[in-house]
Design a protein around this motif. Structure first.
Motif, mmCIF file in Angstrom:
data_model
loop_
_atom_site.group_PDB
_atom_site.id
_atom_site.type_symbol
_atom_site.label_atom_id
_atom_site.label_comp_id
_atom_site.label_asym_id
_atom_site.label_seq_id
_atom_site.Cartn_x
_atom_site.Cartn_y
_atom_site.Cartn_z
ATOM 1 N N ASP A 102 6.103 -25.382 43.130
ATOM 2 C CA ASP A 102 5.519 -24.608 44.224
ATOM 3 C C ASP A 102 4.367 -23.715 43.765
ATOM 4 N N ASP A 103 4.492 -23.145 42.582
ATOM 5 C CA ASP A 103 3.403 -22.329 42.052
ATOM 6 C C ASP A 103 3.551 -22.207 40.545
ATOM 7 N N VAL A 104 2.452 -21.842 39.883
ATOM 8 C CA VAL A 104 2.403 -21.714 38.433
ATOM 9 C C VAL A 104 1.916 -20.317 38.077
ATOM 10 N N ILE A 105 2.547 -19.731 37.059
ATOM 11 C CA ILE A 105 2.071 -18.474 36.482
ATOM 12 C C ILE A 105 1.720 -18.747 35.031
ATOM 13 N N ILE A 106 0.453 -18.587 34.676
ATOM 14 C CA ILE A 106 0.022 -18.877 33.317
ATOM 15 C C ILE A 106 -0.147 -17.564 32.539
ATOM 16 N N SER A 107 -0.029 -17.662 31.228
ATOM 17 C CA SER A 107 -0.271 -16.512 30.361
ATOM 18 C C SER A 107 -1.761 -16.384 30.107
ATOM 19 N N LEU A 108 -2.294 -15.191 30.350
ATOM 20 C CA LEU A 108 -3.703 -14.922 30.098
ATOM 21 C C LEU A 108 -3.794 -13.611 29.335
ATOM 22 N N ASP A 109 -4.295 -13.683 28.115
ATOM 23 C CA ASP A 109 -4.274 -12.512 27.234
ATOM 24 C C ASP A 109 -5.586 -11.761 27.179
ATOM 25 N N GLY A 110 -6.613 -12.261 27.856
ATOM 26 C CA GLY A 110 -7.898 -11.588 27.826
ATOM 27 C C GLY A 110 -9.015 -12.553 28.118
ATOM 28 N N PRO A 111 -10.251 -12.115 27.986
ATOM 29 C CA PRO A 111 -11.370 -13.050 28.072
ATOM 30 C C PRO A 111 -11.289 -14.059 26.932
ATOM 31 N N CYS A 112 -12.154 -15.048 26.943
ATOM 32 C CA CYS A 112 -12.013 -16.238 26.107
ATOM 33 C C CYS A 112 -11.651 -15.951 24.645
ATOM 34 N N GLU A 113 -12.471 -15.213 23.947
ATOM 35 C CA GLU A 113 -12.242 -15.022 22.517
ATOM 36 C C GLU A 113 -10.974 -14.231 22.235
ATOM 37 N N VAL A 114 -10.693 -13.228 23.050
ATOM 38 C CA VAL A 114 -9.470 -12.434 22.882
ATOM 39 C C VAL A 114 -8.248 -13.312 23.128
ATOM 40 N N HIS A 115 -8.279 -14.094 24.197
ATOM 41 C CA HIS A 115 -7.168 -14.989 24.525
ATOM 42 C C HIS A 115 -6.913 -15.967 23.386
ATOM 43 N N ASN A 116 -7.955 -16.600 22.880
ATOM 44 C CA ASN A 116 -7.792 -17.574 21.800
ATOM 45 C C ASN A 116 -7.197 -16.940 20.555
ATOM 46 N N SER A 117 -7.639 -15.731 20.237
ATOM 47 C CA SER A 117 -7.146 -15.046 19.046
ATOM 48 C C SER A 117 -5.657 -14.717 19.169
ATOM 49 N N ILE A 118 -5.251 -14.201 20.320
ATOM 50 C CA ILE A 118 -3.847 -13.834 20.515
ATOM 51 C C ILE A 118 -2.958 -15.069 20.555
ATOM 52 N N ILE A 144 -2.008 -20.632 41.612
ATOM 53 C CA ILE A 144 -1.906 -20.420 40.171
ATOM 54 C C ILE A 144 -2.257 -18.963 39.900
ATOM 55 N N SER A 145 -1.351 -18.250 39.272
ATOM 56 C CA SER A 145 -1.551 -16.835 38.960
ATOM 57 C C SER A 145 -1.489 -16.635 37.450
ATOM 58 N N ALA A 146 -1.808 -15.422 37.021
ATOM 59 C CA ALA A 146 -1.790 -15.101 35.593
ATOM 60 C C ALA A 146 -0.906 -13.896 35.332
ATOM 61 N N ARG A 147 -0.399 -13.850 34.116
ATOM 62 C CA ARG A 147 0.343 -12.686 33.644
ATOM 63 C C ARG A 147 -0.210 -12.303 32.281
ATOM 64 N N CYS A 148 -0.554 -11.048 32.111
ATOM 65 C CA CYS A 148 -1.134 -10.557 30.863
ATOM 66 C C CYS A 148 -0.183 -9.569 30.203
ATOM 67 N N THR A 149 0.128 -9.813 28.935
ATOM 68 C CA THR A 149 0.952 -8.899 28.155
ATOM 69 C C THR A 149 0.047 -7.945 27.382
ATOM 70 N N VAL A 150 0.152 -6.666 27.689
ATOM 71 C CA VAL A 150 -0.733 -5.658 27.099
ATOM 72 C C VAL A 150 -0.225 -5.265 25.713
ATOM 73 N N GLN A 151 -1.109 -5.282 24.732
ATOM 74 C CA GLN A 151 -0.751 -4.988 23.348
ATOM 75 C C GLN A 151 -1.997 -4.558 22.590
ATOM 76 N N ARG A 152 -1.844 -4.313 21.290
ATOM 77 C CA ARG A 152 -2.948 -3.791 20.473
ATOM 78 C C ARG A 152 -4.197 -4.662 20.539
#
Length: 323
Positions: A102-118, A144-152
């Motif tokens: 019915d729906d998807v929630i994807i992990s998104l950690d930041g803009p491109c370079e930040v996401h790739n690094s994490i 499709i939604s996103a969830r971001c985990t806030v960290q250092r």
């Protein structure tokens, strides 16, 4: 006695295809998964518990060897299916996702370079974008939604993360603080201090986090594109202050142990992601009985969310309200 369980969280597969800094699931070497037979044995109990919504978490659910047959058993019972995913396998599974989910929630950690690094995966952001496009090509209105985990590694990029979510064409984004102290996420003994320090914020970082959170609130998207209210966003700042010992931890408003349960890939049953197990599917008991065994009943009867040490440090919550 639990006669109704609106939400069931299933972890179909124990492993993950990312190498995230804030999680140890990817370090799991043994692949375990819920089998079709495991679920079939629980279907009568799921019906009696009047489950309305199944959330597929993990690990990475899309790594399951027979996921669509598993989901089909649930859809036959008119249960809503939400898929939580790293997003790396969306493209190759796009046709099945729009058919069975019915729906998807994807992990998104930041803009491109930040996401790739994490994520620790080359082209993770690009692969995610390609998967989203593949799904939308098949079904333009698919949610499709996103969830971001806030960290250092990303706390100074929260507004950029919202912009990235819009760039990807997502429907919404939510934020939660990184869990640094529990035994969840394949950390049965917790983290050593150096691992915690790599994810936690220092005292000198808090002002920048607060500025970023207030900038999110100023965008006037809270409760709309940004799922959290201003109060919930500010709770992220409180979480990191409490981890530093500057404030007392405060538990969220939560009724998860009375409205939901978590079944892990090995069959372990928990009242939520963070509290101790209350049973196991390999006992041969139906889920409804596990949830109403003396140990489970005693746990719920004795649980005061406001004063429980695990609840006070919880980074997420479920507050299910009957419609």
């Amino acid at each position: 006695m639990l006669d109704s369980l609106p939400v069931l969280i299933l972890n179909p597969h124990s492993r993950c295809n990312c190498r995230c800094k804030m999680c140890d699931i990817w370090k799991t070497t043994e692949a375990r998964e819920l089998s079709l037979e495991d679920l079939e044995r629980q279907l009568q109990s799921i019906e009696r518990l009047q489950v309305r919504w199944v959330v597929l978490s993990g690990g990475e659910p899309l790594m399951h060897s027979n996921l669509w047959s598993l989901i089909e058993l649930l859809r036959e019972r008119h249960i809503r299916i939400t898929l939580l995913s790293s997003g790396l396998l969306l493209g190759r599974n796009a046709a099945s996702i729009v058919k069975y989910v019915d729906d998807v929630i994807i992990s998104l950690d930041g803009p491109c370079e930040v996401h790739n690094s994490i994520r620790g995966v080359p082209r993770a952001f690009a692969t995610l974008a390609e998967g989203i496009a593949s799904i939308r090509h098949r079904k333009a209105g698919f949610r499709i939604s996103a969830r971001c985990t806030v960290q250092r590694a990303n706390f100074r990029h929260l507004c950029e993360t919202v912009d990235a979510a819009r760039q990807l064409g997502l429907n919404s984004i939510s934020f939660l603080a990184a869990d640094m102290e529990s035994a969840a996420f394949a950390r049965p003994n917790g983290w050593p201090p150096e691992r915690t320090a790599a994810v936690a914020l220092a005292s000198a970082d808090i002002a920048d986090l607060e500025t970023e959170v207030e900038s999110l609130i100023f965008r006037a998207e809270c409760g709309n594109f940004i799922c959290e209210s201003p109060a919930k966003l500010r709770r992220i700042v409180h979480h990191f202050r409490a981890a530093l010992g500057d404030l007392a931890p405060v538990a969220p408003i939560c009724n998860a142990p009375w409205k939901s349960t978590v079944i892990e890939a090995d069959g372990t049953v928990r009242p939520c992601f963070f509290q101790r197990p209350i049973g196991h599917l390999n006992s041969g008991k139906p889920l409804r009985q596990i949830l109403n065994d003396p140990e489970a009943v005693a746990f719920r009867d004795s649980l005061d969310v406001a004063t429980n040490a695990i609840c006070q440090k919880c980074v997420c919550s479920l507050n299910w309200r009957e419609s």
